[in-house]
Design an enzyme around this catalytic site. Structure first.
Site, PDB file in Angstrom:
ATOM      1  N   GLU A   1       0.753  -6.903   4.702  1.00 18.71           N
ATOM      2  CA  GLU A   1      -0.804  -6.746   3.138  1.00 18.71           C
ATOM      3  C   GLU A   1      -1.481  -6.909   4.047  1.00 18.71           C
ATOM      4  O   GLU A   1      -2.681  -6.795   3.966  1.00 18.71           O
ATOM      5  CB  GLU A   1      -0.543  -7.255   2.430  1.00 18.71           C
TER       6      GLU A   1
ATOM      7  N   GLY B   1       5.680  -4.350  -0.429  1.00 12.28           N
ATOM      8  CA  GLY B   1       6.365  -4.239  -1.582  1.00 12.28           C
ATOM      9  C   GLY B   1       7.681  -4.140  -2.137  1.00 12.28           C
ATOM     10  O   GLY B   1       8.524  -4.342  -2.428  1.00 12.28           O
TER      11      GLY B   1
ATOM     12  N   GLU C   1       9.308  -7.171  -1.243  1.00  9.72           N
ATOM     13  CA  GLU C   1       9.277  -8.022  -2.557  1.00  9.72           C
ATOM     14  C   GLU C   1      10.678  -7.680  -3.562  1.00  9.72           C
ATOM     15  O   GLU C   1      11.054  -7.910  -3.790  1.00  9.72           O
ATOM     16  CB  GLU C   1       7.352  -7.944  -2.663  1.00  9.72           C
TER      17      GLU C   1
HETATM   18  N1  DAK Z   1       2.312   3.891   0.556  1.00  6.50           N
HETATM   19  C1  DAK Z   1       1.920   5.159   1.392  1.00  6.50           C
HETATM   20  N2  DAK Z   1       2.558   6.184   1.649  1.00  6.50           N
HETATM   21  C2  DAK Z   1       3.732   5.522   2.542  1.00  6.50           C
HETATM   22  C3  DAK Z   1       3.477   3.823   2.819  1.00  6.50           C
HETATM   23  C4  DAK Z   1       2.729   3.070   1.439  1.00  6.50           C
HETATM   24  N3  DAK Z   1       3.400   2.043   2.008  1.00  6.50           N
HETATM   25  N4  DAK Z   1       4.511   3.757   4.013  1.00  6.50           N
HETATM   26  C5  DAK Z   1       4.077   5.034   4.773  1.00  6.50           C
HETATM   27  N5  DAK Z   1       3.816   6.110   3.942  1.00  6.50           N
HETATM   28  C6  DAK Z   1       3.683   7.494   3.991  1.00  6.50           C
HETATM   29  C7  DAK Z   1       3.061   7.635   5.164  1.00  6.50           C
HETATM   30  O1  DAK Z   1       1.921   8.268   4.474  1.00  6.50           O
HETATM   31  C8  DAK Z   1       3.759   9.183   5.839  1.00  6.50           C
HETATM   32  O2  DAK Z   1       2.798  10.314   4.896  1.00  6.50           O
HETATM   33  P1  DAK Z   1       2.880  11.710   5.571  1.00  6.50           P
HETATM   34  O3  DAK Z   1       1.184  11.613   6.708  1.00  6.50           O
HETATM   35  O4  DAK Z   1       4.037  11.812   6.021  1.00  6.50           O
HETATM   36  O5  DAK Z   1       1.875  11.844   4.798  1.00  6.50           O
HETATM   37  C9  DAK Z   1       4.628   8.863   5.506  1.00  6.50           C
HETATM   38  O6  DAK Z   1       4.977   8.093   4.953  1.00  6.50           O
HETATM   39  C10 DAK Z   1       5.307   8.972   6.868  1.00  6.50           C
HETATM   40  O7  DAK Z   1       5.188   7.327   7.405  1.00  6.50           O
HETATM   41  P2  DAK Z   1       4.805   7.599   8.767  1.00  6.50           P
HETATM   42  O8  DAK Z   1       4.151   9.346   9.438  1.00  6.50           O
HETATM   43  O9  DAK Z   1       3.244   6.846   9.181  1.00  6.50           O
HETATM   44  O10 DAK Z   1       6.022   6.807   9.750  1.00  6.50           O
HETATM   45  P3  DAK Z   1       6.574   6.678  10.540  1.00  6.50           P
HETATM   46  O11 DAK Z   1       7.551   6.448  11.044  1.00  6.50           O
HETATM   47  O12 DAK Z   1       5.440   6.459  11.783  1.00  6.50           O
HETATM   48  O13 DAK Z   1       6.255   4.657  10.028  1.00  6.50           O
HETATM   49  C11 DAK Z   1       5.895   3.037   9.088  1.00  6.50           C
HETATM   50  C12 DAK Z   1       6.634   4.258   9.528  1.00  6.50           C
HETATM   51  C13 DAK Z   1       7.097   2.437   8.008  1.00  6.50           C
HETATM   52  C14 DAK Z   1       5.874   1.860   9.904  1.00  6.50           C
HETATM   53  C15 DAK Z   1       4.263   3.064   8.192  1.00  6.50           C
HETATM   54  O14 DAK Z   1       4.400   4.487   7.613  1.00  6.50           O
HETATM   55  C16 DAK Z   1       3.406   2.291   7.595  1.00  6.50           C
HETATM   56  O15 DAK Z   1       3.163   0.799   8.439  1.00  6.50           O
HETATM   57  N6  DAK Z   1       3.836   2.417   6.069  1.00  6.50           N
HETATM   58  C17 DAK Z   1       2.795   1.209   5.282  1.00  6.50           C
HETATM   59  C18 DAK Z   1       3.589   0.003   5.327  1.00  6.50           C
HETATM   60  C19 DAK Z   1       2.177  -1.083   4.846  1.00  6.50           C
HETATM   61  O16 DAK Z   1       1.449  -1.228   5.045  1.00  6.50           O
HETATM   62  N7  DAK Z   1       3.498  -1.707   3.747  1.00  6.50           N
HETATM   63  C20 DAK Z   1       2.590  -2.282   3.024  1.00  6.50           C
HETATM   64  C21 DAK Z   1       1.617  -2.065   1.450  1.00  6.50           C
HETATM   65  S1  DAK Z   1       1.327  -2.664   0.264  1.00  6.50           S
HETATM   66  C22 DAK Z   1       0.997  -6.154  -6.234  1.00  6.50           C
HETATM   67  C23 DAK Z   1       2.297  -5.800  -6.306  1.00  6.50           C
HETATM   68  C24 DAK Z   1       2.930  -5.432  -4.891  1.00  6.50           C
HETATM   69  C25 DAK Z   1       1.512  -4.981  -3.373  1.00  6.50           C
HETATM   70  C26 DAK Z   1       0.343  -5.525  -3.870  1.00  6.50           C
HETATM   71  C27 DAK Z   1       0.069  -5.483  -4.821  1.00  6.50           C
HETATM   72  N8  DAK Z   1       0.365  -6.463  -7.792  1.00  6.50           N
HETATM   73  C28 DAK Z   1       1.460  -6.990  -8.596  1.00  6.50           C
HETATM   74  C29 DAK Z   1      -1.142  -6.923  -7.236  1.00  6.50           C
HETATM   75  C30 DAK Z   1       2.341  -4.666  -2.165  1.00  6.50           C
HETATM   76  C31 DAK Z   1       1.307  -4.033  -1.282  1.00  6.50           C
HETATM   77  C32 DAK Z   1       2.566  -3.622  -0.563  1.00  6.50           C
HETATM   78  O17 DAK Z   1       3.136  -3.150  -0.385  1.00  6.50           O
END
Ligand code: DAK
Length: 257
Positions: free
Chosen positions: A131, A108, A111
């Site tokens: 995702e 997101g 996006e």
């Molecule tokens: N959500 C929640 N928390 C998150 C997060 C996220 N997307 N990304 C990071 N955090 C949190 C981590 O959980 C951690 O929290 P604590 O454990 O300290 O409580 C904190 O931020 C620091 O993150 P990391 O410890 O993981 O930090 P690193 O430097 O090791 O890694 C990272 C950074 C950005 C590579 C990693 O955090 C990561 O992979 N994050 C997730 C990235 C991801 O998968 N993003 C996509 C999410 S799904 C829709 C509209 C939009 C969407 C869907 C539908 N509709 C209109 C239907 C969108 C979907 C998405 O975006």
């Protein structure tokens, strides 16, 4: 006190929105979506504001939708609340929006950056649609705007593998308008916004509408829309002022009318 999920300020005629969930990598929850949408609409209501800059912090523009907030939601709640549908109000903003991206712009977050009108980023920025790793697909334009921005092959690469690209690759691919040093990203975005702010507000809005129309129409319809819009601008004092200023070798003084 509730979390202040964004910080806003006005710099001359530019509205700045800074995402402010540093502990969660600026993950986009429902509160931050409403805050961004409402702040953008408030900037647009203010006739003094000419452009909006959206930015995050040096680690993250936004690392995607808040996974922890959405992970347990049942289908019926997602569907009935039209979850995250409010972003349509952000894309309806008529003022130019510049995304100043440092760090992660994932899911997101990528996006949201693509909903802006242009992206300024540094070499260390990271863009991606991860995702697929979560068992879902992009939901806020990642399969559509990314494909239009960088083409099918590269969009497939990112959407199917979930891999990240850095700012340099994103600039080469056409996702990023200007690649600048990481510590110059916000400054550059502000300079661009200030340049836009020196133009005529109705003309700036017409220009944005014209470019966006290229994604919505056939070429002939788009060309007709452009030509008719061009004609209509001759109703503005600012058109007379702009052309008079050119002819008399002086700077124009636009009045936004
Ligand atoms: N959500 C929640 N928390 C998150 C997060 C996220 N997307 N990304 C990071 N955090 C949190 C981590 O959980 C951690 O929290 P604590 O454990 O300290 O409580 C904190 O931020 C620091 O993150 P990391 O410890 O993981 O930090 P690193 O430097 O090791 O890694 C990272 C950074 C950005 C590579 C990693 O955090 C990561 O992979 N994050 C997730 C990235 C991801 O998968 N993003 C996509 C999410 S799904 C829709 C509209 C939009 C969407 C869907 C539908 N509709 C209109 C239907 C969108 C979907 C998405 O975006």
């Amino acid at each position: 006190m509730s979390e202040q999920v964004i910080l806003t300020e006005t710099v001359d005629r530019v509205g700045v929105i800074r995402l402010n969930r540093p502990d969660a990598m600026n993950a986009l929850n429902v509160d931050i979506m409403h805050a961004i949408v409402e702040a953008s609409e408030a900037f647009q209501e203010d006739a003094n504001i000419m452009a909006i800059v959206v930015t995050g912090n040096e680690k993250a523009f936004a690392a995607g939708a808040d996974i922890k907030e959405m992970q347990t939601k049942p289908y019926i709640e997602m569907q009935q609340s039209d979850w995250f549908g409010h972003w349509n109000r952000f894309t309806a903003i008529r003022l130019p929006i510049i995304a100043a991206v440092n760090g992660y712009a994932l899911g997101g977050g990528c996006e949201l950056a693509m909903m802006a009108d242009m992206i300024i980023a540094g070499p260390k920025s990271k863009f991606g649609q991860p995702e697929i790793n979560l068992g879902v697909i992009p939901g806020m334009g990642g399969s559509q705007r990314l494909t239009r921005a960088i083409g099918k092959s590269k969009a497939m690469d990112l959407v199917l593998t979930g891999r990240m690209i850095d700012g340099e690759e994103a600039e080469r691919a056409g996702l990023v308008a200007r690649l600048v040093e990481d510590d110059k990203v916000l400054e550059t975005a502000m300079e661009i916004a200030q340049t836009i702010a020196s133009k005529s507000r109705p003309v700036v809005m017409a220009a944005k509408e014209g470019v966006n129309n290229a994604f919505e129409t056939t070429l002939q319809q788009g060309l007709l829309f452009e030509r008719r819009t061009f004609h209509s601008l001759f109703a503005l004092e600012d058109q007379k002022e702009g052309m008079d200023a050119f002819s008399n070798k002086r700077q124009p003084e636009f009045k936004d009318r």
